[in-house]
Design a protein around this motif. Sequence first.
Motif, PDB file in Angstrom:
ATOM      1  N   PRO A   2       0.820  -1.209   0.000  1.00 35.81           N
ATOM      2  CA  PRO A   2       0.000   0.000   0.000  1.00 35.81           C
ATOM      3  C   PRO A   2       0.858   1.264   0.000  1.00 35.81           C
ATOM      4  N   LYS A   3       0.403   2.287  -0.679  1.00 35.45           N
ATOM      5  CA  LYS A   3       1.150   3.543  -0.742  1.00 35.45           C
ATOM      6  C   LYS A   3       1.302   4.136   0.638  1.00 35.45           C
ATOM      7  N   ASP A   4       0.297   3.954   1.508  1.00 41.52           N
ATOM      8  CA  ASP A   4       0.331   4.527   2.854  1.00 41.52           C
ATOM      9  C   ASP A   4       0.865   3.551   3.906  1.00 41.52           C
ATOM     10  N   TYR A   5       1.575   2.518   3.491  1.00 39.65           N
ATOM     11  CA  TYR A   5       2.143   1.550   4.432  1.00 39.65           C
ATOM     12  C   TYR A   5       3.078   2.290   5.392  1.00 39.65           C
ATOM     13  N   PRO A   6       3.070   1.986   6.720  1.00 42.38           N
ATOM     14  CA  PRO A   6       2.332   0.898   7.373  1.00 42.38           C
ATOM     15  C   PRO A   6       0.955   1.285   7.927  1.00 42.38           C
ATOM     16  N   LYS A   7       0.518   2.544   7.692  1.00 40.37           N
ATOM     17  CA  LYS A   7      -0.818   2.904   8.153  1.00 40.37           C
ATOM     18  C   LYS A   7      -1.867   2.015   7.493  1.00 40.37           C
ATOM     19  N   ALA A   8      -1.622   1.680   6.249  1.00 42.19           N
ATOM     20  CA  ALA A   8      -2.498   0.753   5.522  1.00 42.19           C
ATOM     21  C   ALA A   8      -1.705  -0.506   5.214  1.00 42.19           C
ATOM     22  N   ILE A   9      -2.306  -1.656   5.435  1.00 43.01           N
ATOM     23  CA  ILE A   9      -1.650  -2.934   5.150  1.00 43.01           C
ATOM     24  C   ILE A   9      -2.595  -3.791   4.319  1.00 43.01           C
ATOM     25  N   LEU A  10      -2.056  -4.832   3.729  1.00 42.26           N
ATOM     26  CA  LEU A  10      -2.865  -5.770   2.957  1.00 42.26           C
ATOM     27  C   LEU A  10      -3.179  -6.981   3.832  1.00 42.26           C
ATOM     28  N   GLU A  11      -4.459  -7.266   3.990  1.00 36.97           N
ATOM     29  CA  GLU A  11      -4.869  -8.440   4.751  1.00 36.97           C
ATOM     30  C   GLU A  11      -4.641  -9.694   3.910  1.00 36.97           C
ATOM     31  N   ALA A  12      -4.757 -10.861   4.541  1.00 37.02           N
ATOM     32  CA  ALA A  12      -4.481 -12.127   3.869  1.00 37.02           C
ATOM     33  C   ALA A  12      -5.342 -12.304   2.614  1.00 37.02           C
ATOM     34  N   GLU A  13      -6.638 -11.954   2.713  1.00 34.39           N
ATOM     35  CA  GLU A  13      -7.536 -12.103   1.568  1.00 34.39           C
ATOM     36  C   GLU A  13      -7.131 -11.175   0.424  1.00 34.39           C
ATOM     37  N   GLN A  14      -6.694  -9.967   0.753  1.00 34.86           N
ATOM     38  CA  GLN A  14      -6.267  -9.019  -0.271  1.00 34.86           C
ATOM     39  C   GLN A  14      -4.987  -9.480  -0.963  1.00 34.86           C
ATOM     40  N   LEU A  15      -4.080 -10.037  -0.180  1.00 33.09           N
ATOM     41  CA  LEU A  15      -2.828 -10.533  -0.763  1.00 33.09           C
ATOM     42  C   LEU A  15      -3.095 -11.672  -1.739  1.00 33.09           C
ATOM     43  N   SER A  16      -3.970 -12.571  -1.349  1.00 30.89           N
ATOM     44  CA  SER A  16      -4.324 -13.688  -2.226  1.00 30.89           C
ATOM     45  C   SER A  16      -5.004 -13.183  -3.500  1.00 30.89           C
ATOM     46  N   SER A  17      -5.885 -12.199  -3.346  1.00 32.94           N
ATOM     47  CA  SER A  17      -6.572 -11.612  -4.496  1.00 32.94           C
ATOM     48  C   SER A  17      -5.581 -10.922  -5.424  1.00 32.94           C
ATOM     49  N   LEU A  18      -4.619 -10.192  -4.852  1.00 31.96           N
ATOM     50  CA  LEU A  18      -3.615  -9.497  -5.652  1.00 31.96           C
ATOM     51  C   LEU A  18      -2.782 -10.484  -6.465  1.00 31.96           C
TER      52      LEU A  18
END
Length: 249
Positions: A2-18
């Motif tokens: 995420p551009k705003d990492y670490p304020k925004a992170i990718l959850e497990a479902e999002q990582l799999s989708s990506l």
Amino acid sequence: MPKDYPKAILEAEQLSSLEDILVEEMCQSQERGIHFTGVHFRNGMMLVDCGSQGSAEWIIKSVPQLKSWKGPELVVLRGDDIPKPTNITVFFPRSQEMEPEKILRLVEVQNSNLNIGAWRILNSRKEGKGTVLTIGIDPQTEKTLKAGGCCLNFRFGLIPVSGLKSKEVSVDVEMPSTSREPEVQGEGADSSLGQAVGSAGAPMAAEIPSAALAAGRSCQLPVRAFSDSEREEHLKESEEEQEEMEEGT
């Protein structure tokens, strides 16, 4: 990531989708020879091992243009620009019958502002009546733990976290006499806590009070003095685990 990492992170479902979206993007690509040697979901981001310079350039060009991506805005970083995760080691008392996932679920319920979804269990082993977990954490969690005195709420007490570098505060510690056991509060008082180990260079149990009070907060913890042989044994054990994790990475 995420551009705003670490304020925004990718959850497990999002990582799999990506990952699935990137595979679909490759299927539609006119380029040839795109190949990778591995993909890893770590600390709220995706790490991709590119098999060639051309494959790396394809990732950099394609990720910002993923039309089917519904998550936060993504950026691609390379090499040393990628944020390095922090590893912590924690002894969880009275957890010998609990799976690591259940332990982390309890930690999530009892502690605020921790990105448990971004944590990665690197190593787990039973130690006496408890469990020792080595965990990769995100930068926001590291900041939160340091602000809380490098401690976690667990069951009915506080437990120390090893592996975080923070300014130590000098405190007076009353060591137990040979005639009686020290008085401590909370379930963290389990005698097996003295067997907790940290990553190489991290404070051992006998040094817990100064690390636990790094943020100037009172944290009542049991103290047990290690003999030289015990200290060397635990330190060697910890160093071997760290080497195994680095080789695995």
